[in-house]
Design an enzyme around this catalytic site. Structure first.
Site, PDB file in Angstrom:
ATOM      1  N   THR A 201      24.623  44.569  47.048  1.00 57.75           N
ATOM      2  CA  THR A 201      25.893  43.830  46.985  1.00 57.75           C
ATOM      3  C   THR A 201      27.063  44.769  46.703  1.00 57.75           C
ATOM      4  OG1 THR A 201      24.777  41.876  46.180  1.00 57.75           O
ATOM      5  CG2 THR A 201      27.063  42.118  45.485  1.00 57.75           C
ATOM      6  N   ARG A 229      19.305  29.502  49.944  1.00 63.31           N
ATOM      7  CA  ARG A 229      19.455  30.000  48.562  1.00 63.31           C
ATOM      8  C   ARG A 229      20.855  30.616  48.358  1.00 63.31           C
ATOM      9  NH1 ARG A 229      20.627  35.336  46.396  1.00 63.31           N
ATOM     10  NH2 ARG A 229      19.682  35.471  44.348  1.00 63.31           N
ATOM     11  N   GLY A 231      23.091  32.899  45.574  1.00 62.40           N
ATOM     12  CA  GLY A 231      22.984  33.751  44.384  1.00 62.40           C
ATOM     13  C   GLY A 231      24.205  33.630  43.496  1.00 62.40           C
ATOM     14  N   GLY A 253      22.861  42.154  41.062  1.00 62.43           N
ATOM     15  CA  GLY A 253      21.537  42.138  40.457  1.00 62.43           C
ATOM     16  C   GLY A 253      20.781  40.895  40.872  1.00 62.43           C
ATOM     17  N   GLY A 255      20.251  37.581  41.151  1.00 63.99           N
ATOM     18  CA  GLY A 255      21.256  36.525  41.029  1.00 63.99           C
ATOM     19  C   GLY A 255      20.874  35.349  40.154  1.00 63.99           C
TER      20      GLY A 255
HETATM   21  N1  ASP Z   1      23.337  39.330  43.115  1.00 64.80           N
HETATM   22  C1  ASP Z   1      22.984  39.231  44.503  1.00 64.80           C
HETATM   23  C2  ASP Z   1      22.264  37.947  44.729  1.00 64.80           C
HETATM   24  O1  ASP Z   1      21.462  37.562  43.908  1.00 64.80           O
HETATM   25  C3  ASP Z   1      22.138  40.352  44.981  1.00 64.80           C
HETATM   26  C4  ASP Z   1      22.688  41.708  44.676  1.00 64.80           C
HETATM   27  O2  ASP Z   1      23.455  41.894  43.754  1.00 64.80           O
HETATM   28  O3  ASP Z   1      22.345  42.629  45.393  1.00 64.80           O
HETATM   29  O4  ASP Z   1      22.452  37.345  45.752  1.00 64.80           O
END
Ligand code: ASP
Length: 336
Positions: A201, A229, A231, A253, A255
Site C-alpha cells: 500500500t 473484502r 481493508g 499492514g 487491514g
Molecule cells: N492495509 C492494506 C489492506 O489491508 C494492505 C496494505 O497495507 O498493504 O488492505
C-alpha cells in the site's frame, strides 16, 4: 458555572503551545511487511529507493512553493500509484477472482473533511477520486461501480481494468492460491511469503506552511481477497486520519487489525487527550495495540509542528521523510 459551561461547550482541541514559526514537512510509505535484505536484489532495492525519492520530492516542491498539503499528498501518491512496484494503482494486487479492486481515502485536518472510495476498477488515480468525493459529493465514502461512475463524471482519468495488471501480481496470486490449497502443509517460511504478498500500500502525510495537515492512503488491498473484502485503507480513522490540532497519519499492514484498532484515529486521540508525542502515540498503537492483537504493519505520521513518526512492527516498511530544509531520508528495513 457559566465559565464551567463555556469550558465544556468549547470542546475544540486546543493546542497547548504557542504558534510556532511556519514550517512544512512530508512523509510517505510504500507498504510494510516481511521485507528482508536476504530477499532483495541490489537492483530491486535501488528501484524502490528511487521511486520513493522521486515521489516525495514532488510533494516537497509543492510545499516549499507554498502549495497545500492536500495537493502535495495527491501528487506524491500519483507517482506511487503510477509505479508498478507498489500495491496501488498500476501494480495493484489481484482478488481471488483475478480482478482488481482499489481502495483509497483522503483527509484534510482543518475541517476534518474526508473522502474515500472502495472496490473501484477503472480509476487510474484512486487517491484523486477520494479527494473528489470529499470536495464534490455530499458523502464521505463511495464504493464499487457507483464510485467508478462518480470518478468518470468528475473528469478523472479512467482506464481499462487491464491497465493495472502486472505479471508479478498475477504470479503472486497463483502462488498464494497454491499455498492456500495445501494450507495444512504450509511451512512457516511460506506463510511469511504469503503475508509479504499482501503488503505494498502507499500513503502520504504532509504539513504545509499554513499549518494544514493532510493524509492519504491508496491500495489494491490484499492478494487473493474475496467477497469484496474492504481493508483499512479507505476507512477514515483506521487507515487514514488528519486533524490540524494533532497529526496526519497513513497506515499500512494487515487491514483487519488496523480497522479493529482504529489505528490512525487512535494515534491522534492519544496526542489529543493524553498529550503523547506523535512518536509515543504511534509506538503505543503499533506495538501494544495492533501487535498485542497479533496484527502487523506500520504507520507514517507528521504532527502540527512537523515532528514525524515512521513506526512498524514488521521487518521493513518502504518509507521516506523530507523536512523543510530539504533533508531527505529514504529507508526500507526496520533497523535503518
Ligand atoms: N492495509 C492494506 C489492506 O489491508 C494492505 C496494505 O497495507 O498493504 O488492505
Amino acid at each position: 458555572m457559566l465559565s464551567l459551561l463555556l469550558t465544556f461547550s468549547c470542546q475544540q482541541p486546543v493546542k497547548k503551545e504557542q504558534p510556532q514559526e511556519p514550517t512544512f514537512g512530508i512523509v510517505i510509505h510504500g507498504g510494510a511487511g516481511t521485507i528482508l535484505r536476504a530477499n532483495m536484489t541490489p537492483e530491486t532495492e535501488s528501484a524502490y529507493r528511487k521511486v520513493l525519492a522521486e515521489a516525495i520530492k514532488v510533494g516537497h516542491a509543492i510545499l516549499k512553493n507554498g502549495g497545500s498539503s492536500q495537493e502535495a499528498v495527491e501528487k506524491t501518491i500519483h507517482v506511487m500509484e503510477d509505479s508498478p512496484l507498489f500495491n496501488a494503482g498500476k501494480g495493484a494486487v489481484l482478488t481471488a477472482d483475478e480482478t482488481i479492486e482499489l481502495d483509497a481515502s483522503f483527509m484534510h485536518g482543518a475541517q476534518l473533511d474526508a473522502g474515500a472510495i472502495s472496490g473501484v476498477r477503472t480509476i487510474k488515480h484512486p487517491i484523486s477520486a477520494a479527494i473528489k468525493v470529499m470536495e464534490n459529493s455530499p458523502h464521505v465514502m463511495l464504493s464499487g461501480a457507483g464510485a467508478d461512475a462518480f470518478a468518470a463524471s468528475q473528469g478523472l482519468d479512467i482506464v481499462e481494468p487491464e491497465y493495472f495488471y502486472t505479471e508479478r501480481r498475477i504470479n503472486a496470486l497463483k502462488r498464494v492460491k497454491e499455498a492456500e490449497s495445501k494450507e495444512k502443509e504450509t511451512s512457516s517460511l511460506e506463510a511469511e511469503f504469503i503475508k509479504h504478498q499482501r503488503y505494498g500500500t502507499v500513503g502520504c502525510v504532509a504539513l504545509d506552511l499554513k499549518g494544514n495537515l493532510a493524509a492519504g492512503t491508496s491500495t489494491g488491498g490484499m492478494t487473493n481477497k474475496k467477497w469484496n473484502r474492504i481493508g483499512d485503507a479507505p476507512i477514515i480513522g483506521a487507515g487514514t486520519y488528519a486533524n490540524n490540532a494533532t497529526c496526519a497519519i497513513s497506515a499500512t499492514g494487515w487491514g483487519e487489525f488496523f480497522i479493529r484498532s482504529v489505528v490512525a484515529h487512535d494515534i491522534s486521540a492519544l496526542m489529543e487527550y493524553k498529550g503523547l508525542s506523535i512518536q509515543e502515540a504511534a509506538h503505543t498503537v503499533i506495538h501494544d495495540k495492533v501487535g498485542g492483537m497479533g496484527g502487523d504493519g506500520g504507520v507514517v505520521g507528521i504532527d502540527w509542528k512537523g515532528n514525524v513518526a515512521m513506526e512498524m512492527n514488521t521487518p521493513g516498511m518502504y518509507r521516506a521523510h523530507m523536512d523543510a530544509v530539504g533533508n531527505l531520508n529514504v529507508k526500507i528495513y526496520k533497523d535503518e
